[in-house]
Design a protein around this motif. Structure first.
Motif, mmCIF file in Angstrom:
data_model
loop_
_atom_site.group_PDB
_atom_site.id
_atom_site.type_symbol
_atom_site.label_atom_id
_atom_site.label_comp_id
_atom_site.label_asym_id
_atom_site.label_seq_id
_atom_site.Cartn_x
_atom_site.Cartn_y
_atom_site.Cartn_z
ATOM 1 N N GLY A 1 11.108 7.360 -42.815
ATOM 2 C CA GLY A 1 10.047 8.335 -42.577
ATOM 3 C C GLY A 1 9.037 8.381 -43.710
ATOM 4 N N HIS A 2 9.512 8.250 -44.944
ATOM 5 C CA HIS A 2 8.622 8.242 -46.105
ATOM 6 C C HIS A 2 7.788 6.963 -46.150
ATOM 7 N N GLN A 3 8.367 5.846 -45.693
ATOM 8 C CA GLN A 3 7.635 4.580 -45.663
ATOM 9 C C GLN A 3 6.429 4.660 -44.734
ATOM 10 N N GLN A 4 6.482 5.548 -43.761
ATOM 11 C CA GLN A 4 5.413 5.668 -42.774
ATOM 12 C C GLN A 4 4.313 6.631 -43.204
ATOM 13 N N MET A 5 4.405 7.159 -44.419
ATOM 14 C CA MET A 5 3.364 8.072 -44.907
ATOM 15 C C MET A 5 2.015 7.354 -44.841
ATOM 16 N N GLU A 6 1.046 7.977 -44.212
ATOM 17 C CA GLU A 6 -0.272 7.381 -44.058
ATOM 18 C C GLU A 6 -0.906 7.104 -45.420
ATOM 19 N N GLY A 7 -1.357 5.871 -45.626
ATOM 20 C CA GLY A 7 -2.036 5.489 -46.866
ATOM 21 C C GLY A 7 -1.123 5.308 -48.065
ATOM 22 N N LEU A 8 0.190 5.214 -47.847
ATOM 23 C CA LEU A 8 1.143 5.093 -48.957
ATOM 24 C C LEU A 8 0.768 3.918 -49.855
ATOM 25 N N GLN A 9 0.638 4.186 -51.158
ATOM 26 C CA GLN A 9 0.251 3.169 -52.134
ATOM 27 C C GLN A 9 1.397 2.776 -53.059
ATOM 28 N N SER A 10 2.143 3.775 -53.536
ATOM 29 C CA SER A 10 3.186 3.476 -54.517
ATOM 30 C C SER A 10 4.192 4.614 -54.602
ATOM 31 N N ALA A 11 5.305 4.312 -55.254
ATOM 32 C CA ALA A 11 6.367 5.299 -55.463
ATOM 33 C C ALA A 11 6.901 5.143 -56.885
ATOM 34 N N PHE A 12 7.297 6.265 -57.466
ATOM 35 C CA PHE A 12 7.842 6.299 -58.825
ATOM 36 C C PHE A 12 9.036 7.237 -58.835
ATOM 37 N N CYS A 13 9.962 7.015 -59.744
ATOM 38 C CA CYS A 13 11.097 7.928 -59.870
ATOM 39 C C CYS A 13 11.416 8.136 -61.346
ATOM 40 N N SER A 14 12.064 9.257 -61.612
ATOM 41 C CA SER A 14 12.464 9.583 -62.975
ATOM 42 C C SER A 14 13.662 10.522 -62.912
ATOM 43 N N GLY A 15 14.601 10.318 -63.828
ATOM 44 C CA GLY A 15 15.787 11.171 -63.900
ATOM 45 C C GLY A 15 15.628 12.224 -64.980
ATOM 46 N N TYR A 16 16.352 13.315 -64.827
ATOM 47 C CA TYR A 16 16.297 14.415 -65.779
ATOM 48 C C TYR A 16 17.239 14.176 -66.958
ATOM 49 N N HIS A 17 16.862 14.720 -68.123
ATOM 50 C CA HIS A 17 17.753 14.690 -69.290
ATOM 51 C C HIS A 17 18.959 15.591 -69.036
ATOM 52 N N ALA A 18 18.707 16.745 -68.408
ATOM 53 C CA ALA A 18 19.784 17.691 -68.109
ATOM 54 C C ALA A 18 19.725 18.045 -66.628
ATOM 55 N N PRO A 19 20.771 17.745 -65.859
ATOM 56 C CA PRO A 19 20.794 18.111 -64.444
ATOM 57 C C PRO A 19 20.631 19.623 -64.261
ATOM 58 N N THR A 20 20.040 20.011 -63.130
ATOM 59 C CA THR A 20 19.747 21.411 -62.842
ATOM 60 C C THR A 20 20.536 21.869 -61.624
ATOM 61 N N PRO A 21 21.504 22.796 -61.791
ATOM 62 C CA PRO A 21 22.202 23.322 -60.604
ATOM 63 C C PRO A 21 21.200 24.046 -59.704
ATOM 64 N N VAL A 22 21.233 23.740 -58.404
ATOM 65 C CA VAL A 22 20.279 24.352 -57.486
ATOM 66 C C VAL A 22 20.992 25.360 -56.610
ATOM 67 N N ALA A 23 21.725 24.914 -55.617
ATOM 68 C CA ALA A 23 22.446 25.800 -54.701
ATOM 69 C C ALA A 23 23.353 24.952 -53.830
ATOM 70 N N ASN A 24 24.319 25.604 -53.220
ATOM 71 C CA ASN A 24 25.224 24.952 -52.265
ATOM 72 C C ASN A 24 25.891 23.711 -52.842
ATOM 73 N N GLY A 25 26.184 23.737 -54.134
ATOM 74 C CA GLY A 25 26.874 22.618 -54.769
ATOM 75 C C GLY A 25 26.001 21.423 -55.075
ATOM 76 N N ILE A 26 24.698 21.530 -54.881
ATOM 77 C CA ILE A 26 23.787 20.418 -55.159
ATOM 78 C C ILE A 26 23.173 20.612 -56.541
ATOM 79 N N THR A 27 23.111 19.531 -57.286
ATOM 80 C CA THR A 27 22.520 19.532 -58.616
ATOM 81 C C THR A 27 21.278 18.652 -58.606
ATOM 82 N N GLY A 28 20.158 19.177 -59.104
ATOM 83 C CA GLY A 28 18.927 18.397 -59.214
ATOM 84 C C GLY A 28 19.064 17.380 -60.324
ATOM 85 N N VAL A 29 18.843 16.105 -60.013
ATOM 86 C CA VAL A 29 19.026 15.039 -61.002
ATOM 87 C C VAL A 29 17.744 14.291 -61.340
#
Length: 129
Positions: free
Chosen positions: A41-69
């Motif tokens: 679904g993300h690949q179909q974004m109209e006009g998609l040019q590029s993608a980047f990613c980055s990880g956190y130094h310290a994970p962030t607890p969010v909710a329902n047992g999920i941690t933001g990384v």
């Protein structure tokens, strides 16, 4: 819009895509991410040019047992403007999740063809305090 109203609506990523994101996400480093490795679904974004990613130094607890990384930023072309969209990435056990797009930040609009400055594209997701 009040950015504090952001809702963490997580979608579990298929294992192959999750492995690609997890292996590319380096702590504190922005890496180019191949768009063909994004969820379909993300690949179909109209006009998609590029993608980047980055990880956190310290994970962030969010909710329902999920941690933001980390975050995934997609950039698309819309006429003379490029638009950056920030997606939170979270983990719980062996599962990896992606959140809804976040675009309410000052680096959301860029001149077409401009370099995406990491300091404005990342770190914008309003994680819970």
């Amino acid at each position: 819009m009040n950015t504090n109203q952001y809702q963490f609506k997580w979608r579990e990523l298929p294992s192959g895509i999750a492995q690609n994101i997890n292996s590319s996400m380096q702590t504190g480093t922005v890496a180019t991410f191949p768009v063909f490795c994004l969820p379909s679904g993300h690949q179909q974004m109209e006009g998609l040019q590029s993608a980047f990613c980055s990880g956190y130094h310290a994970p962030t607890p969010v909710a329902n047992g999920i941690t933001g990384v980390g975050e995934l930023v997609l950039v698309r072309e819309d006429g003379p403007t490029w638009k950056a969209y920030d997606y939170p990435v979270g983990c719980s056990g062996n599962q990896t999740f992606i959140g809804a797009e976040f675009k309410y930040f000052s680096g959301h609009h860029l001149p077409s063809g401009a370099a995406v400055p990491p300091q404005s594209a990342f770190g914008n997701v309003p994680w819970p305090p």
